[in-house]
Motif scaffolding. Structure first.
Motif, mmCIF file in Angstrom:
data_model
loop_
_atom_site.group_PDB
_atom_site.id
_atom_site.type_symbol
_atom_site.label_atom_id
_atom_site.label_comp_id
_atom_site.label_asym_id
_atom_site.label_seq_id
_atom_site.Cartn_x
_atom_site.Cartn_y
_atom_site.Cartn_z
ATOM 1 N N UNK B 474 20.203 -7.666 4.003
ATOM 2 C CA UNK B 474 20.345 -7.117 5.343
ATOM 3 C C UNK B 474 19.482 -7.856 6.365
ATOM 4 N N UNK B 475 18.377 -8.449 5.904
ATOM 5 C CA UNK B 475 17.431 -9.018 6.862
ATOM 6 C C UNK B 475 17.173 -10.512 6.682
ATOM 7 N N UNK B 476 17.880 -11.160 5.770
ATOM 8 C CA UNK B 476 17.706 -12.598 5.592
ATOM 9 C C UNK B 476 19.077 -13.252 5.499
ATOM 10 N N UNK B 477 19.418 -14.016 6.520
ATOM 11 C CA UNK B 477 20.755 -14.621 6.578
ATOM 12 C C UNK B 477 20.998 -15.608 5.445
ATOM 13 N N UNK B 478 19.909 -16.143 4.917
ATOM 14 C CA UNK B 478 20.007 -17.205 3.923
ATOM 15 C C UNK B 478 20.328 -16.679 2.498
ATOM 16 N N UNK B 479 20.193 -15.356 2.310
ATOM 17 C CA UNK B 479 20.416 -14.790 0.966
ATOM 18 C C UNK B 479 21.840 -15.079 0.497
ATOM 19 N N UNK B 480 21.961 -15.537 -0.756
ATOM 20 C CA UNK B 480 23.275 -15.932 -1.272
ATOM 21 C C UNK B 480 23.794 -14.954 -2.317
ATOM 22 N N UNK B 481 25.054 -15.152 -2.651
ATOM 23 C CA UNK B 481 25.713 -14.322 -3.649
ATOM 24 C C UNK B 481 24.951 -14.380 -4.978
ATOM 25 N N UNK B 482 24.613 -15.601 -5.399
ATOM 26 C CA UNK B 482 23.893 -15.753 -6.673
ATOM 27 C C UNK B 482 22.504 -15.129 -6.578
ATOM 28 N N UNK B 483 21.868 -15.279 -5.421
ATOM 29 C CA UNK B 483 20.540 -14.695 -5.232
ATOM 30 C C UNK B 483 20.576 -13.183 -5.396
ATOM 31 N N UNK B 484 21.563 -12.549 -4.780
ATOM 32 C CA UNK B 484 21.695 -11.096 -4.877
ATOM 33 C C UNK B 484 21.942 -10.654 -6.302
ATOM 34 N N UNK B 485 22.839 -11.346 -6.981
ATOM 35 C CA UNK B 485 23.176 -10.960 -8.351
ATOM 36 C C UNK B 485 21.967 -11.077 -9.275
ATOM 37 N N UNK B 486 21.301 -12.227 -9.228
ATOM 38 C CA UNK B 486 20.154 -12.437 -10.126
ATOM 39 C C UNK B 486 18.959 -11.577 -9.723
ATOM 40 N N UNK B 487 18.806 -11.339 -8.439
ATOM 41 C CA UNK B 487 17.719 -10.462 -7.984
ATOM 42 C C UNK B 487 17.900 -9.060 -8.535
ATOM 43 N N UNK B 488 19.141 -8.574 -8.480
ATOM 44 C CA UNK B 488 19.433 -7.231 -8.986
ATOM 45 C C UNK B 488 19.214 -7.170 -10.498
ATOM 46 N N UNK B 489 19.720 -8.180 -11.168
ATOM 47 C CA UNK B 489 19.648 -8.181 -12.633
ATOM 48 C C UNK B 489 18.205 -8.307 -13.127
ATOM 49 N N UNK B 490 17.484 -9.273 -12.612
ATOM 50 C CA UNK B 490 16.121 -9.499 -13.119
ATOM 51 C C UNK B 490 15.174 -8.394 -12.645
ATOM 52 N N UNK B 491 15.411 -7.870 -11.459
ATOM 53 C CA UNK B 491 14.616 -6.719 -11.001
ATOM 54 C C UNK B 491 14.800 -5.527 -11.927
ATOM 55 N N UNK B 492 16.045 -5.287 -12.323
ATOM 56 C CA UNK B 492 16.329 -4.183 -13.237
ATOM 57 C C UNK B 492 15.696 -4.439 -14.600
ATOM 58 N N UNK B 493 15.831 -5.657 -15.095
ATOM 59 C CA UNK B 493 15.237 -5.990 -16.396
ATOM 60 C C UNK B 493 13.711 -5.868 -16.351
ATOM 61 N N UNK B 494 13.130 -6.202 -15.220
ATOM 62 C CA UNK B 494 11.679 -6.045 -15.060
ATOM 63 C C UNK B 494 11.288 -4.581 -15.205
ATOM 64 N N UNK B 495 12.048 -3.725 -14.537
ATOM 65 C CA UNK B 495 11.765 -2.292 -14.600
ATOM 66 C C UNK B 495 11.895 -1.785 -16.040
ATOM 67 N N UNK B 496 12.971 -2.192 -16.692
ATOM 68 C CA UNK B 496 13.186 -1.765 -18.081
ATOM 69 C C UNK B 496 12.071 -2.314 -18.971
ATOM 70 N N UNK B 497 11.738 -3.570 -18.766
ATOM 71 C CA UNK B 497 10.715 -4.216 -19.593
ATOM 72 C C UNK B 497 9.351 -3.537 -19.456
ATOM 73 N N UNK B 498 8.972 -3.212 -18.219
ATOM 74 C CA UNK B 498 7.678 -2.556 -18.007
ATOM 75 C C UNK B 498 7.665 -1.169 -18.635
#
Lengths: 73, 595
Positions: B474-498
């Motif tokens: 919403x606030x960074x024009x440069x964010x890409x499709x791949x960035x969003x996908x991997x950000x969501x996935x790795x963020x979720x895995x981080x939460x699960x891992x912790x």
């Protein structure tokens, strides 16, 4: 949300009117009959009477203010 | 809405306290005929509303988005009501009894800044892009992959949480009133299924507003009478101080919000102020209030952009007031609840309130206070408030599930092109099937209550990473499709891992929450914070290696690339910014007063 439909505030008003009547009615009955305090604390404040009255007043306001067919801007 | 009976879930946030409710065995209250009439009238009214609105939910826009005709007040009250489940009311009242006013953080800093941020900053993008859902926004911004991942996890968790809620509420009704579990589950779920399937989101919203009024009408009298009995707030504090001095109440600071937040070991929750401010106030709170479709859906149904922005602001005032009917009764219970012999009653942890012990658990403080003060009729109204809270939470779950299933799973993956009536029909059936799955979950939980802990943790895995990805999009024009996908996935895995790390090795909590003195609730907050940070960083780094979308494609989706519609000028008292400033001032004043 309004137009020709019934406003949600009317439904709320109707329910509060009925609740207010029931609870106030019980309060009056309790007061008139001198019923024991039903084991609730601060029964001497006769909460059903004034809380029921408050619900009744609010209910009447909303039921009348938002009654079906009343023109609203 | 999440509905676990634990304090930590109360503002709709996944928590970490033991999730299984245990009450003493004898029913706390016995309802008279008048009370039963009051409860029955409530069911008649919600069904009447559902049948009345059936004729106004014929198109998908009407069924799923309430025709986008809601005023700011209706959307705002519904926004708060969908979150105000009865189990949360009881759980937080119990927490207030146990931890004191610290529980208020979940209603103030854990909600108000996020609600105002949604209204003033994020809502224009959600509203202008005309998305039907939060996963729908992800599709517009990041593409189909992010949408599907988000939609499937949301739909799955929503019905699961709805079932957990259902079981927990039935358990409450069994213990408080002695009602049969099956009776409570079937009656309440049938009522919710009927009015949501008939009238769609409009019916859910109307009923949530009704339920919100009833919650206040039924619960407000308890703190009022409690304050009368203790001779006001000052009298309460004096009695509490006397009890602490005599050893009747465990020592602690029950009436200040921030003074004991300097170190993890200084407060019973084992939390540091950084965890409250950044973990709760940012990661968890913003994750829930700005990206959980269950609440955002209510605001998307507003009739204009101004109403959509004003709705969360209106909601924030009521949210700030909720501690009066939740936290205050819990606090008052510390000094007014008595045993039958007149001695001070001591509520205990759930593990001690076993059948036959004669003890009551913390979670019972609100019903105990109701029984203490409410005469016939009023007690029925109080119980109706609890039932209404439960039903509003459940209706919120199933209506959001129905929309996400139809728009974000069924339409893109199963039947791409069909007539509008077809999707409305799918939505109605999704509502009914969602309720049936919820009932199944309720019985599953009944037979294995440990599942509740896992369901609670599972939900928390998805919320905070989603926040990081939505904010970047919403606030960074440069964010890409791949960035969003991997950000969501790795963020979720981080939460699960912790979570798994602490689950396997509880000593790891000192690393996750930055202190050996941290307790479970602090872990939740820091875990959420880490997962947001990771999702933002991953989105950032991956996006740097990809090609950004053309600016023209980002209109309506991203700050700096969106032309917001110019709204008609209004008097200052109708302006959303004016009320936002008022809300901020009250929020700060409350925190300073109870510092």
């Amino acid at each position: 949300m309004h137009s020709s439909s019934i406003s949600i505030w009317f439904f709320i008003g109707v329910l509060l009117v009925v609740y207010g009547a029931l609870i106030t009615g019980y309060g009056v009955f309790e007061l008139a009959a001198g019923l024991p305090a039903h084991h609730v604390v601060l029964a001497n404040l006769h909460a059903p009477l004034w809380w029921g009255g408050l619900l009744e007043t609010l209910g009447l306001f909303y039921a009348v203010r938002f009654r079906p067919g009343r023109a609203r801007k | 809405m999440f509905g676990l009976l634990t304090a930590a879930t109360a503002a709709g946030f996944p928590g970490s306290l033991p999730a299984t409710l245990v009450f003493s065995v004898a029913p706390l209250a016995r309802l008279g005929t008048l009370d039963l009439v009051v409860i029955a009238l409530y069911f008649v009214m919600v069904l009447w509303i559902g049948f009345y609105l059936k004729g106004r939910s014929n198109t998908s826009e009407e069924f799923f988005m309430a025709g986008r005709e809601m005023t700011a007040w209706i959307a705002g009250l519904s926004f708060v009501s969908a979150n105000l489940g009865s189990l949360e009311l009881m759980g937080w009242a119990g927490s207030a009894y146990q931890y004191g006013i610290l529980a208020t953080h979940w209603y103030w800093i854990g909600a108000i800044p996020a609600m105002l941020f949604l209204g003033m900053v994020m809502m224009p993008f959600y509203y202008v892009c005309k998305t039907h859902s939060v996963p729908g926004y992800l599709k517009l911004r990041y593409g189909e992959g992010a949408r599907i991942v988000s939609a499937v996890s949301f739909a799955f968790m929503t019905v699961l949480m709805s079932g957990v809620n259902m079981f927990a509420m039935a358990e409450v009704m069994r213990v408080v009133l002695g009602w049969d579990l099956n009776f409570s589950i079937i009656v309440s779920s049938l009522a919710v299924a009927a009015y949501v399937a008939l009238g769609g989101l409009r019916s859910a919203i109307f009923n949530e507003v009704l339920q919100f009024i009833l919650i206040w009408g039924g619960a407000l009298l308890v703190p009022i009478l409690g304050l009368v009995e203790t001779h006001g707030w000052t009298g309460f504090k004096a009695r509490l101080a006397a009890n602490i001095a005599s050893g009747a109440t465990p020592a602690g600071d029950y009436t200040h919000l921030w003074r004991s937040m300097g170190h993890f070991a200084d407060n019973p929750m084992g939390i540091h102020w950084t965890g409250i401010v950044f973990g709760l106030g940012f990661a968890i709170s913003c994750g829930y209030w700005t990206t959980d479709f269950l609440v955002v859906q209510r605001v998307l149904a507003a009739n204009s952009l101004r109403s959509a922005r004003l709705a969360p602001v209106i909601g924030s005032f009521f949210k700030m007031a909720v501690p009066f009917i939740v936290i205050l009764p819990g606090l008052l219970g510390l000094v007014v609840l008595q045993n039958s012999d007149g001695s001070l009653m001591h509520l205990v942890g759930q593990n001690l309130a076993t059948p036959g012990s004669g003890l009551h658990s913390y979670n019972e403080v609100l019903p105990l206070m109701m029984v203490r003060y409410l005469a016939p009729g009023l007690l029925g109204l109080g119980i109706t408030a609890l039932i209404a809270g439960f039903m509003s939470g459940m209706a919120g779950n199933v209506s959001a599930f129905s929309a996400v299933w139809t728009y974000d799973i069924y339409q893109p993956l199963i039947v791409k092109k069909a007539r509008d009536e077809h999707y409305v029909s799918v939505g109605r059936w999704a509502t009914i099937i969602g309720v049936i799955i919820s009932i199944g979950t309720a019985y599953l939980v009944m037979n294995a209550q440990g599942i509740m802990d896992y369901v609670q943790a599972l939900f928390s895995f998805f919320i905070s990473p989603l926040l990081g990805v939505v904010l970047m999009g919403m606030f960074w024009k440069r964010a890409t499709k791949a960035g969003g996908f991997w950000g969501l996935l790795i963020g979720t895995l981080t939460s699960i891992g912790l979570w798994a790390w602490v689950y396997i090795n509880p000593a790891a909590l000192r690393y996750v929450a930055l202190s050996p003195d941290a307790k479970a609730m602090a872990e939740n907050m820091y875990r959420a914070l880490w997962s947001v940070i990771v999702s933002i960083l991953v989105t950032f780094v991956v996006s740097l290696f990809g090609k950004a979308r053309p600016l023209a494609e980002l209109n309506g989706l991203v700050y700096g690339a969106t032309v917001l519609p110019v709204e008609e000028p209004v008097p200052f008292y109708k302006n959303e910014w004016f009320w936002t400033v008022i809300a901020i001032v009250i929020f700060l004043a409350l925190n300073i007063y109870f510092w």
